[in-house]
Enzyme design. Structure first.
Site, PDB file in Angstrom:
ATOM      1  N   SER A 179       0.832  -1.200   0.000  1.00  0.00           N
ATOM      2  CA  SER A 179       0.000   0.000   0.000  1.00  0.00           C
ATOM      3  C   SER A 179       0.870   1.255   0.000  1.00  0.00           C
ATOM      4  O   SER A 179       0.435   2.313  -0.430  1.00  0.00           O
ATOM      5  CB  SER A 179      -0.913  -0.001   1.220  1.00  0.00           C
ATOM      6  OG  SER A 179      -0.132   0.078   2.385  1.00  0.00           O
ATOM      7  N   CYS A 202     -10.817   1.182  -1.383  1.00  0.00           N
ATOM      8  CA  CYS A 202      -9.808   1.585  -0.415  1.00  0.00           C
ATOM      9  C   CYS A 202     -10.362   2.537   0.635  1.00  0.00           C
ATOM     10  O   CYS A 202     -11.065   3.493   0.302  1.00  0.00           O
ATOM     11  CB  CYS A 202      -8.693   2.277  -1.197  1.00  0.00           C
ATOM     12  SG  CYS A 202      -7.410   2.875  -0.152  1.00  0.00           S
ATOM     13  N   GLY A 226     -11.209  -5.630  -1.275  1.00  0.00           N
ATOM     14  CA  GLY A 226      -9.853  -5.084  -1.183  1.00  0.00           C
ATOM     15  C   GLY A 226      -8.900  -6.073  -0.544  1.00  0.00           C
ATOM     16  O   GLY A 226      -9.318  -6.945   0.235  1.00  0.00           O
ATOM     17  N   ARG A 241       0.724  -6.661   3.083  1.00  0.00           N
ATOM     18  CA  ARG A 241       0.683  -5.480   2.220  1.00  0.00           C
ATOM     19  C   ARG A 241       0.739  -4.187   3.042  1.00  0.00           C
ATOM     20  O   ARG A 241       1.114  -3.130   2.554  1.00  0.00           O
ATOM     21  CB  ARG A 241      -0.624  -5.555   1.424  1.00  0.00           C
ATOM     22  CG  ARG A 241      -0.729  -4.595   0.296  1.00  0.00           C
ATOM     23  CD  ARG A 241      -1.943  -4.909  -0.579  1.00  0.00           C
ATOM     24  NE  ARG A 241      -1.855  -4.123  -1.786  1.00  0.00           N
ATOM     25  CZ  ARG A 241      -2.364  -2.913  -1.903  1.00  0.00           C
ATOM     26  NH1 ARG A 241      -3.031  -2.372  -0.908  1.00  0.00           N
ATOM     27  NH2 ARG A 241      -2.208  -2.238  -3.022  1.00  0.00           N
TER      28      ARG A 241
HETATM   29  P1  IMP Z   1      -9.485   0.328  -8.353  1.00  0.00           P
HETATM   30  O1  IMP Z   1      -9.056   0.057  -9.762  1.00  0.00           O
HETATM   31  O2  IMP Z   1      -9.954   1.732  -8.155  1.00  0.00           O
HETATM   32  O3  IMP Z   1     -10.501  -0.670  -7.873  1.00  0.00           O
HETATM   33  O4  IMP Z   1      -8.184   0.190  -7.427  1.00  0.00           O
HETATM   34  C1  IMP Z   1      -7.406  -0.977  -7.403  1.00  0.00           C
HETATM   35  C2  IMP Z   1      -6.181  -0.718  -6.555  1.00  0.00           C
HETATM   36  O5  IMP Z   1      -6.550  -0.477  -5.187  1.00  0.00           O
HETATM   37  C3  IMP Z   1      -5.228  -1.896  -6.450  1.00  0.00           C
HETATM   38  O6  IMP Z   1      -4.390  -2.042  -7.564  1.00  0.00           O
HETATM   39  C4  IMP Z   1      -4.446  -1.559  -5.189  1.00  0.00           C
HETATM   40  O7  IMP Z   1      -3.388  -0.654  -5.405  1.00  0.00           O
HETATM   41  C5  IMP Z   1      -5.476  -0.854  -4.334  1.00  0.00           C
HETATM   42  N1  IMP Z   1      -6.037  -1.744  -3.296  1.00  0.00           N
HETATM   43  C6  IMP Z   1      -6.340  -3.047  -3.372  1.00  0.00           C
HETATM   44  N2  IMP Z   1      -6.896  -3.498  -2.224  1.00  0.00           N
HETATM   45  C7  IMP Z   1      -6.924  -2.442  -1.394  1.00  0.00           C
HETATM   46  C8  IMP Z   1      -7.378  -2.273  -0.054  1.00  0.00           C
HETATM   47  O8  IMP Z   1      -7.923  -3.162   0.600  1.00  0.00           O
HETATM   48  N3  IMP Z   1      -7.203  -1.031   0.465  1.00  0.00           N
HETATM   49  C9  IMP Z   1      -6.618  -0.020  -0.228  1.00  0.00           C
HETATM   50  N4  IMP Z   1      -6.232  -0.123  -1.495  1.00  0.00           N
HETATM   51  C10 IMP Z   1      -6.365  -1.331  -2.069  1.00  0.00           C
END
Ligand code: IMP
Length: 502
Positions: A263, A319, A407, A418
């Site tokens: 993260s 997130c 997430g 992470r």
């Molecule tokens: P999205 O495309 O907006 O859904 O964002 C995906 C990204 O969120 C991933 O590639 C990670 O960098 C981040 N991410 C994944 N899981 C989590 C979480 O539980 N908390 C915060 N960020 C996350």
């Protein structure tokens, strides 16, 4: 004294692209979305380039081997999730690397001493009518024959008839030899008017089937991303805890590019992981690092040896890091600043380190904006989780089809490495949520539509390559009121579902 950055950080939603001059040959079919994934020296080419600037997130709900194959077919790369035991991640990488476009592992296999009833049961279960008959009833066994629906008649035969009595035996079988190309196997299909041909090695063992219908699918993927051995390019996530065991296993399995999944990547942990990779493998193993949101973070990872740097803290759709910890930065501002740092680093050292904008892409036009702001490629989770190919369940919730999406920092994924910064392990807290996303159909259809929009916008801007867009794109901040003006307004929509169309 603490430092303040008093300019607000911005999100993609706060910008629009300003059109540039569009010449007559600036047409969608002339736009190339080819983009570097790993660092390269001035005057050279990146050793890994994607044909489209999209990669799928290092997440349980997004990137398994199935997604990896589907995305590589379109020209992008999946990073298979790291929050699983090393053995199962390795199996996923191996399966994706073993996948030969058009060559399918047999999922319907029986032994010759089984019966026609077993054939009928298997057909009902798998929906497939081509059944390999092997000595041990497995997909890798010694081939003794083949059964298709032409070999038996349900109305005329006793269901207890042994398969050996009606199968096409090996000595009458038309087959392709292991190692043949897809087009050679296809010639055998056509010359013999078959729907399927088994591929058999020199010990008479089954390796694959080639089906006529799959050959046509394969031909419709002109952008597919292949390695030097014509296998799909596959990425994999790693962490800063078990890398000494995980990385060698993934490299051995054939992963083409790795990515440290964390993260927050401006850390000594990442510096040490990168140093370990460089000491052990030199430049032969490709590994990206992140996530960072400013110049200092980029410079640290660049000097530590990252092949690409990933940007984004707190902007992902699932997130809640910003709410839980109050850290992060608007994704647009982060990309703009890191892109400047990348260009400065290139001027200073002659080494170009691609940057990846990770998270926060909601509308297709955000992709174009992120690229124009300097991103070389984009990592997305929510976007890919919506498709048939993502690993999660498709459910019907209140009459609407949805897919599950959670997430890595949620209780469901429990990917605590992470986020691990020490402390009492009983005091872990969530940084992500468990959610649904609207089901959207096939990856192929959606990616092609999204990228057609990106290309079309690039033409409006007068640009036919990503580099061109990064150098010549023009963007403007928009006010809150002009965002309202940007949607359909002051009309009553005849079809209220159009409110959701972007
Ligand atoms: P999205 O495309 O907006 O859904 O964002 C995906 C990204 O969120 C991933 O590639 C990670 O960098 C981040 N991410 C994944 N899981 C989590 C979480 O539980 N908390 C915060 N960020 C996350």
């Amino acid at each position: 004294m603490a430092q303040y950055c008093n300019e607000p950080s911005r999100t993609f939603n706060e910008y629009l692209l300003i059109p540039g001059f569009t010449a007559k040959d600036t047409r969608v079919e002339n736009v190339s979305l080819k983009t570097p994934i790993v660092k390269y020296k001035k005057g050279e080419e990146s050793e890994i380039q994607a044909n489209i600037p999209l990669v799928s997130a290092v997440m349980q709900a997004v990137s398994d081997d199935n997604m990896a194959v589907a995305l590589a077919k379109e020209g992008g790369i999946s990073f298979i999730f790291v929050s699983q035991p090393i053995e199962s991640q390795v199996e996923m990488v191996k399966r994706a690397k073993a996948y030969k476009a058009g060559f399918v592992k047999s999922d319907s296999n029986l032994r010759p001493d089984q019966t026609m009833q077993d054939v009928l049961n298997m057909k009902a279960k798998s929906g497939h009518s081509t059944i390999a008959i092997t000595d041990d009833g497995t997909a890798e066994g010694k081939v003794l024959g083949l059964v298709t629906s032409r070999d038996y008649r349900v109305s005329r035969m006793d269901p207890n008839t042994k398969i050996s009595d009606f199968m096409t035996p090996f000595d009458k079988l038309i087959y392709a030899k292991d190692g043949c190309t897809l087009s050679e196997a296809n010639d055998i299909l056509w010359d013999n008017k078959l729907n399927a041909v088994p591929v058999i090695d020199d010990q008479q063992r089954l390796t694959h089937f080639v089906f006529r219908k799959d050959y046509d699918n394969h031909k419709s993927n002109p952008n597919e991303l292949l390695d030097a051995h014509k296998r799909y390019v596959v990425g994999a996530g790693v962490n800063t805890r078990d890398y000494e065991e995980r990385i060698p296993a993934l490299v051995e399995a054939g992963a083409d590019v790795l990515c440290i999944d964390s993260s927050e990547g401006y850390s000594e942990w990442q510096g040490e992981t990168l140093k370990w990779v460089r000491d052990r493998y030199g430049d032969t193993v490709k590994i990206g690092a992140g996530n960072v949101v400013d110049k200092e973070g980029f410079d640290y990872l660049a000097k530590a040896g990252a092949d690409f740097v990933k940007i984004g803290i707190g902007g992902g759709s699932i997130c809640i890091t910003r709410e839980q910890k109050g850290i992060g930065r608007g994704q647009a501002t982060a990309v703009i600043e890191v892109a400047q740092a990348r260009d400065d680093y290139f001027k200073k050292t002659g080494v170009y380190i691609p940057i990846c904008s990770d998270g926060g892409i909601v509308y297709d036009y955000h992709m174009t904006l992120a690229l124009a702001m300097g991103a070389d490629f984009l990592m997305m989770g929510r976007y890919f989780a919506r498709f048939d190919e993502s690993p999660t369940n498709k459910l019907n919730v209140n009459g609407n089809y949805v897919k599950e999406y959670w997430g890595e920092g949620s209780n469901r994924a429990r990917n605590w490495q992470r986020y691990d910064l020490g402390g009492d392990p009983r005091m872990k807290f969530e940084e992500g949520v468990d959610s649904y996303v609207p089901y959207a159909g096939s990856l192929h259809d959606n990616v092609n539509l999204s990228l057609n929009k990106v290309k079309s916008t690039m033409c409006n801007c007068g640009c036919i390559s990503i580099k061109d867009l990064q150098q010549n794109g023009k963007m403007t901040l928009v006010s809150a009121t002009s965002i309202v003006e940007g949607g359909a307004h002051d009309v009553i929509l005849r079809d209220s579902s159009q409110n959701a169309i972007r």
